[in-house]
Design a protein around this motif. Structure first.
Motif, mmCIF file in Angstrom:
data_model
loop_
_atom_site.group_PDB
_atom_site.id
_atom_site.type_symbol
_atom_site.label_atom_id
_atom_site.label_comp_id
_atom_site.label_asym_id
_atom_site.label_seq_id
_atom_site.Cartn_x
_atom_site.Cartn_y
_atom_site.Cartn_z
ATOM 1 N N HIS A 83 -4.462 2.820 11.955
ATOM 2 C CA HIS A 83 -3.684 3.455 10.914
ATOM 3 C C HIS A 83 -3.395 2.332 9.709
ATOM 4 C CE1 HIS A 83 -3.598 7.105 12.959
ATOM 5 N NE2 HIS A 83 -2.773 6.534 14.080
ATOM 6 N N ALA A 84 -3.134 1.435 10.125
ATOM 7 C CA ALA A 84 -2.813 0.042 9.158
ATOM 8 C C ALA A 84 -4.062 -0.043 8.250
ATOM 9 C CB ALA A 84 -2.299 -1.228 9.544
ATOM 10 N N THR A 85 -5.239 -0.094 8.637
ATOM 11 C CA THR A 85 -6.324 -0.146 8.104
ATOM 12 C C THR A 85 -6.702 0.887 7.056
ATOM 13 O OG1 THR A 85 -7.479 -1.493 10.067
ATOM 14 C CG2 THR A 85 -8.953 -0.498 8.479
ATOM 15 N N ASN A 86 -6.504 2.042 7.685
ATOM 16 C CA ASN A 86 -6.573 3.330 6.848
ATOM 17 C C ASN A 86 -5.452 3.298 5.605
ATOM 18 O OD1 ASN A 86 -8.433 4.532 8.573
ATOM 19 N ND2 ASN A 86 -6.926 5.674 9.641
ATOM 20 N N LEU A 87 -4.114 2.577 5.765
ATOM 21 C CA LEU A 87 -3.324 2.666 4.603
ATOM 22 C C LEU A 87 -3.734 1.740 3.448
ATOM 23 C CD1 LEU A 87 -0.381 3.336 3.758
ATOM 24 C CD2 LEU A 87 0.445 1.235 4.869
ATOM 25 N N VAL A 88 -4.060 0.460 4.099
ATOM 26 C CA VAL A 88 -4.537 -0.459 3.048
ATOM 27 C C VAL A 88 -5.786 0.021 2.302
ATOM 28 C CG1 VAL A 88 -5.396 -2.851 2.602
ATOM 29 C CG2 VAL A 88 -3.414 -2.432 4.077
ATOM 30 N N LEU A 89 -6.850 0.506 3.066
ATOM 31 C CA LEU A 89 -8.152 1.030 2.532
ATOM 32 C C LEU A 89 -7.665 2.125 1.523
ATOM 33 C CD1 LEU A 89 -10.664 0.493 5.106
ATOM 34 C CD2 LEU A 89 -10.169 -1.021 3.111
ATOM 35 N N GLY A 90 -6.909 3.109 2.023
ATOM 36 C CA GLY A 90 -6.433 4.232 1.208
ATOM 37 C C GLY A 90 -5.962 3.980 0.032
ATOM 38 N N ALA A 91 -5.001 2.570 -0.005
ATOM 39 C CA ALA A 91 -4.497 2.263 -1.133
ATOM 40 C C ALA A 91 -5.459 1.644 -2.236
ATOM 41 C CB ALA A 91 -3.512 1.084 -0.696
ATOM 42 N N ALA A 96 0.836 -1.304 -0.089
ATOM 43 C CA ALA A 96 0.021 -0.036 0.018
ATOM 44 C C ALA A 96 1.066 1.100 0.022
ATOM 45 C CB ALA A 96 -0.825 0.100 1.263
ATOM 46 N N LEU A 97 1.855 1.261 0.987
ATOM 47 C CA LEU A 97 2.638 2.456 0.966
ATOM 48 C C LEU A 97 3.582 2.474 -0.350
ATOM 49 C CD1 LEU A 97 3.463 4.624 2.986
ATOM 50 C CD2 LEU A 97 5.363 3.284 3.731
ATOM 51 N N LEU A 98 4.054 1.581 -0.986
ATOM 52 C CA LEU A 98 4.855 1.426 -2.207
ATOM 53 C C LEU A 98 3.916 2.025 -3.425
ATOM 54 C CD1 LEU A 98 7.521 0.788 -3.322
ATOM 55 C CD2 LEU A 98 6.459 -1.560 -3.789
ATOM 56 N N GLY A 99 2.687 1.550 -3.288
ATOM 57 C CA GLY A 99 1.868 2.148 -4.376
ATOM 58 C C GLY A 99 1.233 3.538 -4.178
ATOM 59 N N LYS A 100 1.395 4.050 -3.154
ATOM 60 C CA LYS A 100 1.256 5.296 -2.781
ATOM 61 C C LYS A 100 2.154 6.268 -3.442
ATOM 62 C CE LYS A 100 -0.297 9.245 0.261
ATOM 63 N NZ LYS A 100 -0.651 9.394 1.596
ATOM 64 N N LEU A 101 3.504 5.736 -3.075
ATOM 65 C CA LEU A 101 4.598 6.368 -3.351
ATOM 66 C C LEU A 101 4.720 6.449 -5.095
ATOM 67 C CD1 LEU A 101 7.425 7.592 -2.645
ATOM 68 C CD2 LEU A 101 8.232 5.421 -2.888
ATOM 69 N N GLU A 102 4.321 5.383 -5.600
ATOM 70 C CA GLU A 102 4.144 5.473 -7.311
ATOM 71 C C GLU A 102 3.084 6.247 -7.599
ATOM 72 O OE1 GLU A 102 6.851 4.319 -8.737
ATOM 73 O OE2 GLU A 102 6.119 2.833 -9.863
ATOM 74 N N TYR A 103 2.276 6.180 -7.008
ATOM 75 C CA TYR A 103 0.865 7.348 -7.463
ATOM 76 C C TYR A 103 1.371 8.773 -7.193
ATOM 77 C CZ TYR A 103 -3.709 9.195 -7.621
ATOM 78 O OH TYR A 103 -4.743 9.971 -7.924
ATOM 79 N N GLN A 104 2.209 9.216 -6.019
ATOM 80 C CA GLN A 104 2.603 10.523 -5.871
ATOM 81 C C GLN A 104 3.686 10.551 -6.983
ATOM 82 O OE1 GLN A 104 3.883 10.279 -1.731
ATOM 83 N NE2 GLN A 104 1.728 11.134 -1.290
ATOM 84 N N LYS A 122 -6.071 3.083 -5.824
ATOM 85 C CA LYS A 122 -6.133 1.855 -7.187
ATOM 86 C C LYS A 122 -7.262 2.512 -7.802
ATOM 87 C CE LYS A 122 -6.615 -2.843 -8.339
ATOM 88 N NZ LYS A 122 -6.748 -4.234 -7.710
ATOM 89 N N ALA A 123 -8.655 2.577 -7.361
ATOM 90 C CA ALA A 123 -9.648 3.273 -7.749
ATOM 91 C C ALA A 123 -9.290 4.531 -8.923
ATOM 92 C CB ALA A 123 -10.827 3.410 -7.056
ATOM 93 N N LYS A 124 -8.872 5.473 -7.909
ATOM 94 C CA LYS A 124 -8.435 6.735 -8.695
ATOM 95 C C LYS A 124 -7.755 6.454 -9.949
ATOM 96 C CE LYS A 124 -8.883 10.383 -7.703
ATOM 97 N NZ LYS A 124 -10.026 11.550 -8.497
ATOM 98 N N SER A 125 -6.686 5.615 -10.098
ATOM 99 C CA SER A 125 -5.692 5.252 -11.106
ATOM 100 C C SER A 125 -6.640 4.865 -12.049
ATOM 101 C CB SER A 125 -4.565 4.196 -10.642
ATOM 102 O OG SER A 125 -3.956 4.947 -9.637
ATOM 103 N N LEU A 126 -7.224 3.766 -11.820
ATOM 104 C CA LEU A 126 -8.320 3.085 -12.753
ATOM 105 C C LEU A 126 -9.321 4.242 -13.510
ATOM 106 C CD1 LEU A 126 -9.222 -0.243 -11.030
ATOM 107 C CD2 LEU A 126 -7.938 -0.158 -13.172
ATOM 108 N N GLN A 127 -9.825 5.354 -12.659
ATOM 109 C CA GLN A 127 -10.407 6.352 -13.144
ATOM 110 C C GLN A 127 -9.578 7.217 -14.218
ATOM 111 O OE1 GLN A 127 -11.325 9.463 -10.765
ATOM 112 N NE2 GLN A 127 -13.379 9.778 -11.320
ATOM 113 N N LYS A 128 -8.641 7.591 -13.698
ATOM 114 C CA LYS A 128 -7.768 8.184 -14.798
ATOM 115 C C LYS A 128 -7.243 7.701 -15.935
ATOM 116 C CE LYS A 128 -5.441 11.159 -10.909
ATOM 117 N NZ LYS A 128 -4.106 11.628 -10.483
ATOM 118 N N LEU A 129 -7.507 6.274 -15.946
ATOM 119 C CA LEU A 129 -7.019 5.658 -17.284
ATOM 120 C C LEU A 129 -8.302 5.164 -17.817
ATOM 121 C CD1 LEU A 129 -4.376 2.948 -15.857
ATOM 122 C CD2 LEU A 129 -3.894 5.156 -17.371
#
Length: 184
Positions: free
Chosen positions: A119-127, A62-70, A131-138
């Protein structure tokens, strides 16, 4: 990226301006992780985060994906997010939150341990939301809506007995609110 695009993560942070990530009071520079990502080695980047920040698999992904998204690498973020086993994360979170949820009167159990689980729950659900935002952008709106639905389903499963008002965290509310906004 605006705050409306990504829920803030209290215990887990990606700060691209100082090129570091933090989790549970530990910080590490992103240069090694970014180099591994640039080489296309997601597993090594994820392993570096797990080892450096004492995270489990889903948290690191989740953190790695957020880094890539940013970093603006939407396709890379999707590849990372696709590696998250949401059902395993939900089960771990249910077990963790169920074991550590403070009683309604008095707080004999560790509030800080519960906070880390939340916070771990928030991190994974935020990821999953990212993912949904990324799909929307595509332009993949149906898939984006499915991911938003999975966020809502996960919240329902994790907190099947409800969430006491004192435990509702703003970050979780923001993530759920953003997910609902993306639904058609």
């Amino acid at each position: 990226m605006s705050e409306s695009e990504s829920p803030e993560l209290a215990q887990f942070e990606c700060d691209p301006s100082v090129r570091q990530v933090s989790a549970n009071g530990i910080s590490m520079q992103t240069t090694v992780v970014e180099a591994k990502l640039d080489e296309g080695n997601i597993q090594e980047a994820e392993s570096a985060l797990r080892d450096g920040l004492s995270l489990n698999f889903e948290e690191a992904r989740a953190l790695l994906g957020k880094l890539e998204y940013q970093r603006g690498n939407i396709e890379g973020a999707l590849r990372v997010f696709d590696g998250i086993d949401l059902q395993a994360a939900i089960q771990r979170m249910q077990d963790s939150l169920g074991d550590k949820q403070p009683p309604k009167k008095g707080r004999s159990r560790s509030d800080s341990t519960f906070a880390v689980s939340q916070h771990a729950t928030n991190l994974v659900l935020g990821a999953i939301y990212l993912k949904a935002k990324s799909l929307q952008k595509l332009g993949k709106l149906t898939e984006a809506a499915q991911e938003c639905r999975s966020v809502l389903d996960a919240v329902e499963k994790i907190f099947s007995d409800g969430i006491p008002d004192v435990l509702v965290e703003d970050k979780l509310q923001e993530t759920v609110g953003h997910a609902v906004e993306l639904l058609p």
